[in-house]
Write a protein that holds these residues in place. Sequence first.
Motif, mmCIF file in Angstrom:
data_model
loop_
_atom_site.group_PDB
_atom_site.id
_atom_site.type_symbol
_atom_site.label_atom_id
_atom_site.label_comp_id
_atom_site.label_asym_id
_atom_site.label_seq_id
_atom_site.Cartn_x
_atom_site.Cartn_y
_atom_site.Cartn_z
ATOM 1 N N LEU A 223 -11.515 11.100 -1.473
ATOM 2 C CA LEU A 223 -10.529 11.072 -2.549
ATOM 3 C C LEU A 223 -9.132 10.802 -1.999
ATOM 4 O O LEU A 223 -8.346 10.048 -2.590
ATOM 5 N N ARG A 224 -8.831 11.390 -0.844
ATOM 6 C CA ARG A 224 -7.517 11.153 -0.223
ATOM 7 C C ARG A 224 -7.377 9.689 0.207
ATOM 8 O O ARG A 224 -6.332 9.070 -0.009
ATOM 9 N N ILE A 225 -8.417 9.134 0.800
ATOM 10 C CA ILE A 225 -8.384 7.730 1.227
ATOM 11 C C ILE A 225 -8.210 6.804 0.032
ATOM 12 O O ILE A 225 -7.452 5.834 0.081
ATOM 13 N N ALA A 226 -8.896 7.125 -1.068
ATOM 14 C CA ALA A 226 -8.746 6.330 -2.290
ATOM 15 C C ALA A 226 -7.302 6.397 -2.782
ATOM 16 O O ALA A 226 -6.713 5.385 -3.182
ATOM 17 N N GLY A 227 -6.712 7.598 -2.739
ATOM 18 C CA GLY A 227 -5.329 7.766 -3.174
ATOM 19 C C GLY A 227 -4.354 6.989 -2.303
ATOM 20 O O GLY A 227 -3.433 6.346 -2.807
ATOM 21 N N GLU A 228 -4.564 7.023 -0.985
ATOM 22 C CA GLU A 228 -3.678 6.298 -0.068
ATOM 23 C C GLU A 228 -3.779 4.786 -0.276
ATOM 24 O O GLU A 228 -2.775 4.072 -0.225
ATOM 25 N N THR A 229 -4.992 4.312 -0.517
ATOM 26 C CA THR A 229 -5.184 2.885 -0.784
ATOM 27 C C THR A 229 -4.480 2.483 -2.073
ATOM 28 O O THR A 229 -3.819 1.430 -2.144
ATOM 29 N N ALA A 230 -4.617 3.309 -3.103
ATOM 30 C CA ALA A 230 -3.962 3.031 -4.383
ATOM 31 C C ALA A 230 -2.444 3.002 -4.218
ATOM 32 O O ALA A 230 -1.756 2.155 -4.814
ATOM 33 N N VAL A 231 -1.909 3.907 -3.401
ATOM 34 C CA VAL A 231 -0.465 3.945 -3.151
ATOM 35 C C VAL A 231 -0.010 2.656 -2.462
ATOM 36 O O VAL A 231 1.024 2.081 -2.816
ATOM 37 N N ALA A 232 -0.786 2.196 -1.480
ATOM 38 C CA ALA A 232 -0.434 0.961 -0.772
ATOM 39 C C ALA A 232 -0.411 -0.227 -1.736
ATOM 40 O O ALA A 232 0.507 -1.048 -1.708
ATOM 41 N N LEU A 233 -1.411 -0.313 -2.597
ATOM 42 C CA LEU A 233 -1.478 -1.420 -3.552
ATOM 43 C C LEU A 233 -0.350 -1.327 -4.587
ATOM 44 O O LEU A 233 0.220 -2.336 -4.994
ATOM 45 N N SER A 234 -0.037 -0.113 -4.998
ATOM 46 C CA SER A 234 1.073 0.081 -5.930
ATOM 47 C C SER A 234 2.384 -0.378 -5.290
ATOM 48 O O SER A 234 3.229 -1.009 -5.941
ATOM 49 N N TYR A 235 2.547 -0.092 -4.008
ATOM 50 C CA TYR A 235 3.734 -0.532 -3.256
ATOM 51 C C TYR A 235 3.821 -2.054 -3.241
ATOM 52 O O TYR A 235 4.883 -2.631 -3.474
ATOM 53 N N LEU A 236 2.697 -2.713 -2.991
ATOM 54 C CA LEU A 236 2.675 -4.181 -2.943
ATOM 55 C C LEU A 236 2.989 -4.791 -4.306
ATOM 56 O O LEU A 236 3.603 -5.854 -4.404
ATOM 57 N N HIS A 237 2.568 -4.101 -5.358
ATOM 58 C CA HIS A 237 2.765 -4.625 -6.713
ATOM 59 C C HIS A 237 4.176 -4.386 -7.240
ATOM 60 O O HIS A 237 4.688 -5.187 -8.023
ATOM 61 N N ASN A 238 4.786 -3.275 -6.794
ATOM 62 C CA ASN A 238 6.011 -2.848 -7.466
ATOM 63 C C ASN A 238 7.239 -2.673 -6.588
ATOM 64 O O ASN A 238 8.356 -2.699 -7.103
ATOM 65 N N ASP A 239 7.063 -2.469 -5.293
ATOM 66 C CA ASP A 239 8.193 -2.022 -4.481
ATOM 67 C C ASP A 239 8.594 -2.969 -3.357
ATOM 68 O O ASP A 239 9.273 -2.569 -2.424
ATOM 69 N N VAL A 240 8.160 -4.209 -3.411
ATOM 70 C CA VAL A 240 8.628 -5.213 -2.455
ATOM 71 C C VAL A 240 9.436 -6.257 -3.221
ATOM 72 O O VAL A 240 9.315 -6.371 -4.438
ATOM 73 N N SER A 241 10.264 -7.004 -2.493
ATOM 74 C CA SER A 241 11.167 -7.945 -3.168
ATOM 75 C C SER A 241 10.411 -8.999 -3.964
ATOM 76 O O SER A 241 10.841 -9.417 -5.035
ATOM 77 N N ASP A 266 -6.107 -7.411 6.194
ATOM 78 C CA ASP A 266 -6.592 -8.748 5.869
ATOM 79 C C ASP A 266 -5.866 -9.355 4.666
ATOM 80 O O ASP A 266 -6.384 -9.417 3.552
ATOM 81 N N PHE A 267 -4.657 -9.863 4.933
ATOM 82 C CA PHE A 267 -3.826 -10.444 3.875
ATOM 83 C C PHE A 267 -3.843 -11.979 3.900
ATOM 84 O O PHE A 267 -2.958 -12.619 3.350
ATOM 85 N N GLY A 268 -4.862 -12.551 4.542
ATOM 86 C CA GLY A 268 -4.915 -14.003 4.683
ATOM 87 C C GLY A 268 -4.955 -14.763 3.375
ATOM 88 O O GLY A 268 -4.410 -15.864 3.266
ATOM 89 N N THR A 269 -5.604 -14.196 2.368
ATOM 90 C CA THR A 269 -5.712 -14.893 1.077
ATOM 91 C C THR A 269 -4.737 -14.339 0.044
ATOM 92 O O THR A 269 -4.784 -14.715 -1.124
ATOM 93 N N SER A 270 -3.858 -13.434 0.458
ATOM 94 C CA SER A 270 -2.903 -12.819 -0.471
ATOM 95 C C SER A 270 -1.896 -13.847 -0.967
ATOM 96 O O SER A 270 -1.698 -14.898 -0.350
ATOM 97 N N ARG A 271 -1.249 -13.513 -2.057
ATOM 98 C CA ARG A 271 -0.262 -14.419 -2.631
ATOM 99 C C ARG A 271 1.007 -13.664 -3.020
ATOM 100 O O ARG A 271 0.957 -12.537 -3.501
ATOM 101 N N LEU A 272 2.138 -14.351 -2.798
ATOM 102 C CA LEU A 272 3.433 -13.840 -3.234
ATOM 103 C C LEU A 272 3.684 -14.349 -4.643
ATOM 104 O O LEU A 272 3.533 -15.543 -4.914
ATOM 105 N N VAL A 273 4.047 -13.441 -5.548
ATOM 106 C CA VAL A 273 4.267 -13.820 -6.949
ATOM 107 C C VAL A 273 5.709 -13.503 -7.333
ATOM 108 O O VAL A 273 6.106 -12.337 -7.318
#
Length: 453
Positions: A223-241, A266-273
């Motif tokens: 559950l903690r690992i799931a929470g940390e992963t969700a936090v990282a994704l939330s950061y990528l979605h909301n808290d970067v320029s 593994d951000f090779g296929t990621s996209r900046l929006v």
Amino acid sequence: MTSQPCSGICTNLQGTYNCSCPGGYQGDGRKDGKGCTLIIHEKRFHSTDVALGVSISLMLILLGGSWLYWGLRQRKISRQREKFFLENGGRLMLQRLLSEHEGSVESVRIFTDEELKKATDHYHESRILGQGGQGTVYRGILPNNMVVAIKKAKILDRSQVETFINELIILSQINHRNVVKLIGCCFETEVPLLVYEFVTNGTLSDRIHNCRHESTLSWRACLRIAGETAVALSYLHNDVSTQILHRDIKSTNILLDENYTAKVSDFGTSRLVPLDRMQLTTLVQGTLGYLDPEYFYTSQLTERSNVYSFGVVLAELLTGLRALSFERAENDRNLSLYFASAIKGERLFEIIDPRVLNEGNPEEIKEVAMLASRCLRAKGEDRPAMKEVAMELEGLMRLMERHPWVNQSCDLEEAEYLLGERSSKCDGILKSNASKNDDSISNQVPFEIGSGR
């Protein structure tokens, strides 16, 4: 007067004479005898001098030729490295980083080919950590004894160059404790290389599906690992320029460090929006079993596509089953469909991992399952935002911290002793605490939602 009897030196003696040869000659010196001949070893001595002189000359010529060859070879290697650097997009990458993301390149070290060869023992097979669609990952040791992971693109697959450049540009902008850290890169080789921090405990997939690690992750840790992963994704979605959409969230791309802290990789296929664009039309990329069906059919990528993939990871944690397995019945091969069917048919606890059932309580498990189900909804607009997902998981973790005895006893006979009533009172406590979650979430954030490293 008699003729000279000696062919060499004649020495008169009383009543006789003596013949001898001058220096460098041998014989009796007599005309009627052996006479004088040149000493043979003197001739050999002169021949040796000539041979030695020739040998030294040849050595000097060879040495000079070797230095010339070495110099030309180094020049050729240097030109080849520059050629690879340009072909691999090195100059383009540096220009883009400097122009669009000023300062981000400062934290990315540029390694030489020789440095990484030495670090990996010339890419020896014993140093291989893993192999995938984008290349091979090696374990490397830098001169300062720092252990790193070095990803090498597939040889002759030039399409991977763009993927590597993309990952470099994206990771150079991220500084978060739950995202794997990029240390540097190398573009001097035929294929580009990226250097990351070394994460010691493998992937979340290993811990869920490998029987050797079956008991190493408790339900609380999951559950903690799931929470940390969700936090990282939330950061990528909301808290970067510029919003970052990962596009390949799966349990194999969630790494675990020595403390079992989650690291999204593994951000090779990621996209900046850009902020002014709600969705991005792209070539569909991802992994079957985790791929958002809406994105698959429309090619419209949004942050809710990541939410769907994360929902599959939650289902994996709950069930211990793989996202896609041909060992299951045909209708159950896709975990997301199998999971949704079990919830609809009220068979949820029939597919939950026995270890999860033993360590968690039914209400808690059901709440996580309902969250996963919402993430897996067919329409992206019906799914929660990743920030909401992170906050809900945080609320569950806080509840577990406040009432650890509830987690262990609500479904056991001990509940009667602890509560003085039948275990149904546990449900009341859970509901009471659940109603307070909103205040708890707004005041305290244990996962540091939206914060960087």
